[in-house]
Every structure is written in structure tokens, then in C-alpha cells.
Motif scaffolding. Sequence first.
Motif, PDB file in Angstrom:
ATOM      1  N   PRO A  20     -62.794  21.933  31.746  1.00  0.00           N
ATOM      2  CA  PRO A  20     -63.039  22.746  30.546  1.00  0.00           C
ATOM      3  C   PRO A  20     -62.874  24.237  30.865  1.00  0.00           C
ATOM      4  O   PRO A  20     -62.880  24.634  32.037  1.00  0.00           O
ATOM      5  N   ASN A  21     -62.742  25.044  29.849  1.00  0.00           N
ATOM      6  CA  ASN A  21     -62.577  26.484  30.046  1.00  0.00           C
ATOM      7  C   ASN A  21     -63.688  27.036  30.938  1.00  0.00           C
ATOM      8  O   ASN A  21     -64.852  26.702  30.788  1.00  0.00           O
ATOM      9  N   ASN A  22     -63.297  27.851  31.891  1.00  0.00           N
ATOM     10  CA  ASN A  22     -64.184  28.498  32.856  1.00  0.00           C
ATOM     11  C   ASN A  22     -64.778  27.549  33.896  1.00  0.00           C
ATOM     12  O   ASN A  22     -65.731  27.897  34.579  1.00  0.00           O
ATOM     13  N   TRP A  23     -64.196  26.377  34.060  1.00  0.00           N
ATOM     14  CA  TRP A  23     -64.605  25.464  35.128  1.00  0.00           C
ATOM     15  C   TRP A  23     -64.291  26.102  36.475  1.00  0.00           C
ATOM     16  O   TRP A  23     -63.316  26.837  36.621  1.00  0.00           O
ATOM     17  N   ASP A  24     -65.133  25.866  37.482  1.00  0.00           N
ATOM     18  CA  ASP A  24     -64.819  26.316  38.834  1.00  0.00           C
ATOM     19  C   ASP A  24     -65.326  25.323  39.864  1.00  0.00           C
ATOM     20  O   ASP A  24     -66.190  24.502  39.586  1.00  0.00           O
ATOM     21  N   SER A  25     -64.750  25.398  41.051  1.00  0.00           N
ATOM     22  CA  SER A  25     -65.107  24.486  42.140  1.00  0.00           C
ATOM     23  C   SER A  25     -66.297  24.981  42.947  1.00  0.00           C
ATOM     24  O   SER A  25     -66.857  24.232  43.737  1.00  0.00           O
ATOM     25  N   ASN A  26     -66.693  26.242  42.767  1.00  0.00           N
ATOM     26  CA  ASN A  26     -67.785  26.811  43.555  1.00  0.00           C
ATOM     27  C   ASN A  26     -68.346  28.032  42.817  1.00  0.00           C
ATOM     28  O   ASN A  26     -67.854  29.147  42.993  1.00  0.00           O
ATOM     29  N   ALA A  27     -69.360  27.812  42.026  1.00  0.00           N
ATOM     30  CA  ALA A  27     -69.910  28.884  41.176  1.00  0.00           C
ATOM     31  C   ALA A  27     -70.459  30.054  41.997  1.00  0.00           C
ATOM     32  O   ALA A  27     -70.288  31.217  41.622  1.00  0.00           O
ATOM     33  N   ALA A  28     -71.095  29.771  43.119  1.00  0.00           N
ATOM     34  CA  ALA A  28     -71.674  30.848  43.936  1.00  0.00           C
ATOM     35  C   ALA A  28     -70.571  31.738  44.524  1.00  0.00           C
ATOM     36  O   ALA A  28     -70.686  32.965  44.522  1.00  0.00           O
ATOM     37  N   TYR A  29     -69.504  31.130  45.000  1.00  0.00           N
ATOM     38  CA  TYR A  29     -68.398  31.910  45.566  1.00  0.00           C
ATOM     39  C   TYR A  29     -67.692  32.705  44.466  1.00  0.00           C
ATOM     40  O   TYR A  29     -67.324  33.862  44.663  1.00  0.00           O
ATOM     41  N   ARG A  30     -67.537  32.110  43.312  1.00  0.00           N
ATOM     42  CA  ARG A  30     -66.908  32.827  42.191  1.00  0.00           C
ATOM     43  C   ARG A  30     -67.733  34.054  41.811  1.00  0.00           C
ATOM     44  O   ARG A  30     -67.185  35.133  41.587  1.00  0.00           O
ATOM     45  N   LYS A  31     -69.040  33.906  41.772  1.00  0.00           N
ATOM     46  CA  LYS A  31     -69.923  35.042  41.469  1.00  0.00           C
ATOM     47  C   LYS A  31     -69.768  36.128  42.523  1.00  0.00           C
ATOM     48  O   LYS A  31     -69.683  37.314  42.198  1.00  0.00           O
ATOM     49  N   GLN A  32     -69.701  35.726  43.779  1.00  0.00           N
ATOM     50  CA  GLN A  32     -69.524  36.688  44.867  1.00  0.00           C
ATOM     51  C   GLN A  32     -68.200  37.441  44.708  1.00  0.00           C
ATOM     52  O   GLN A  32     -68.153  38.661  44.860  1.00  0.00           O
ATOM     53  N   LEU A  33     -67.143  36.727  44.386  1.00  0.00           N
ATOM     54  CA  LEU A  33     -65.833  37.365  44.220  1.00  0.00           C
ATOM     55  C   LEU A  33     -65.829  38.396  43.104  1.00  0.00           C
ATOM     56  O   LEU A  33     -65.334  39.510  43.267  1.00  0.00           O
ATOM     57  N   TYR A  34     -66.349  38.005  41.954  1.00  0.00           N
ATOM     58  CA  TYR A  34     -66.190  38.835  40.754  1.00  0.00           C
ATOM     59  C   TYR A  34     -67.353  39.778  40.482  1.00  0.00           C
ATOM     60  O   TYR A  34     -67.148  40.854  39.930  1.00  0.00           O
ATOM     61  N   ASP A  35     -68.551  39.386  40.846  1.00  0.00           N
ATOM     62  CA  ASP A  35     -69.708  40.227  40.535  1.00  0.00           C
ATOM     63  C   ASP A  35     -70.112  41.138  41.680  1.00  0.00           C
ATOM     64  O   ASP A  35     -70.821  42.112  41.471  1.00  0.00           O
ATOM     65  N   GLN A  36     -69.681  40.823  42.878  1.00  0.00           N
ATOM     66  CA  GLN A  36     -70.132  41.593  44.040  1.00  0.00           C
ATOM     67  C   GLN A  36     -69.006  42.323  44.751  1.00  0.00           C
ATOM     68  O   GLN A  36     -69.189  42.841  45.844  1.00  0.00           O
ATOM     69  N   GLY A  37     -67.826  42.376  44.154  1.00  0.00           N
ATOM     70  CA  GLY A  37     -66.723  43.145  44.729  1.00  0.00           C
ATOM     71  C   GLY A  37     -66.102  42.557  45.988  1.00  0.00           C
ATOM     72  O   GLY A  37     -65.341  43.227  46.677  1.00  0.00           O
ATOM     73  N   TYR A  38     -66.403  41.308  46.290  1.00  0.00           N
ATOM     74  CA  TYR A  38     -65.932  40.668  47.517  1.00  0.00           C
ATOM     75  C   TYR A  38     -64.414  40.500  47.539  1.00  0.00           C
ATOM     76  O   TYR A  38     -63.825  40.364  48.595  1.00  0.00           O
ATOM     77  N   ARG A  39     -63.778  40.523  46.376  1.00  0.00           N
ATOM     78  CA  ARG A  39     -62.344  40.219  46.324  1.00  0.00           C
ATOM     79  C   ARG A  39     -61.445  41.374  46.739  1.00  0.00           C
ATOM     80  O   ARG A  39     -60.234  41.212  46.849  1.00  0.00           O
ATOM     81  N   TYR A  40     -62.011  42.534  47.004  1.00  0.00           N
ATOM     82  CA  TYR A  40     -61.193  43.670  47.403  1.00  0.00           C
ATOM     83  C   TYR A  40     -61.035  43.743  48.925  1.00  0.00           C
ATOM     84  O   TYR A  40     -61.905  43.262  49.654  1.00  0.00           O
ATOM     85  N   PRO A  41     -59.942  44.332  49.424  1.00  0.00           N
ATOM     86  CA  PRO A  41     -59.742  44.417  50.875  1.00  0.00           C
ATOM     87  C   PRO A  41     -60.957  45.015  51.569  1.00  0.00           C
ATOM     88  O   PRO A  41     -61.510  46.020  51.108  1.00  0.00           O
ATOM     89  N   THR A  42     -61.334  44.378  52.661  1.00  0.00           N
ATOM     90  CA  THR A  42     -62.529  44.792  53.402  1.00  0.00           C
ATOM     91  C   THR A  42     -62.247  44.842  54.891  1.00  0.00           C
ATOM     92  O   THR A  42     -61.758  43.864  55.470  1.00  0.00           O
ATOM     93  N   LYS A  43     -62.580  45.955  55.503  1.00  0.00           N
ATOM     94  CA  LYS A  43     -62.458  46.082  56.963  1.00  0.00           C
ATOM     95  C   LYS A  43     -63.586  45.273  57.593  1.00  0.00           C
ATOM     96  O   LYS A  43     -64.743  45.462  57.251  1.00  0.00           O
TER      97      LYS A  43
END
Length: 130
Positions: A106-129
Motif C-alpha cells: 500500500p502507499n507509503n509501505w516500507d521494509s524498515n520504519a525505524a531506518y526510514r525515519k532515520q533517513l528522512y527525519d534525522q538527516g542520515y541520508r546526506y554524505p557523512t564523514k
Amino acid sequence: MTSSNAQPPNTFQEVFAAWDAAQPTHSLLHYYDSLDKNYSFDGSFCYSYEVVLSGWRYIVQAHVHVESGKPNSSGKVFVPGFKGTEAPTPAWLVALAPAYSKQTYPNNWDSNAAYRKQLYDQGYRYPTKL
């Protein structure tokens, strides 16, 4: 945007090439539909991968477009933090994507809700040294 003041040493093309050559297992798969938008497809699977290169972590996000009753098709690959750069999703990933099923994904389904939150809500998806 990066999590430090340093600029990533790698280009989009280098990150893409390393990811494409490795063909790794995804860290996150999520589905969203596009039925309310003027697209030629029903929705997209977005695959997220972590790539470590030259002491930096990059997130590669690859999209596979899906349409009911039709074969999946290539979307675009992005690396957040690299504006204006993209590449077509490679055939190896399009072949791995599941068939479109509104009941299963269904719309907005994901395989890992905690990781998705980390990616999008905590800025984890940007390049990091690292």
C-alpha cells in the motif's frame, strides 16, 4: 548538505559506479504511489543503499517505476546531497523489484520504519564523514 563542514571527496559518478559494481543488498525498500499525480506509472519502489567510499558514507536511492499489468521500468538514481545529478536505475535492480500489488504494497509501505525515519527525519541520508 553534509553532517560536517568538510566537502565529500567523491563525485556522484564515483559513488554511483561503486554502488552499481557492488550490486549490494538494500538497507530500505519503500513504496509510494503516484496515482494522484500526472505520471505515466502507478507508483515507485525506492531502494536505499549505504555506500562507504574514501571514509565517507553516501546514501544511494534508486527508483523503479511500477504499473499494474506492465513490466517494471527504470526510474532514476539519486545521491542526496548531490544536486542536479541523477542516472537511470540499472537493469539489475529493475529485475529485482517486485511486481506491483496494491494489496501487498500500500502507499507509503516500507521494509524498515525505524531506518526510514532515520533517513528522512534525522538527516542520515546526506554524505557523512566517518
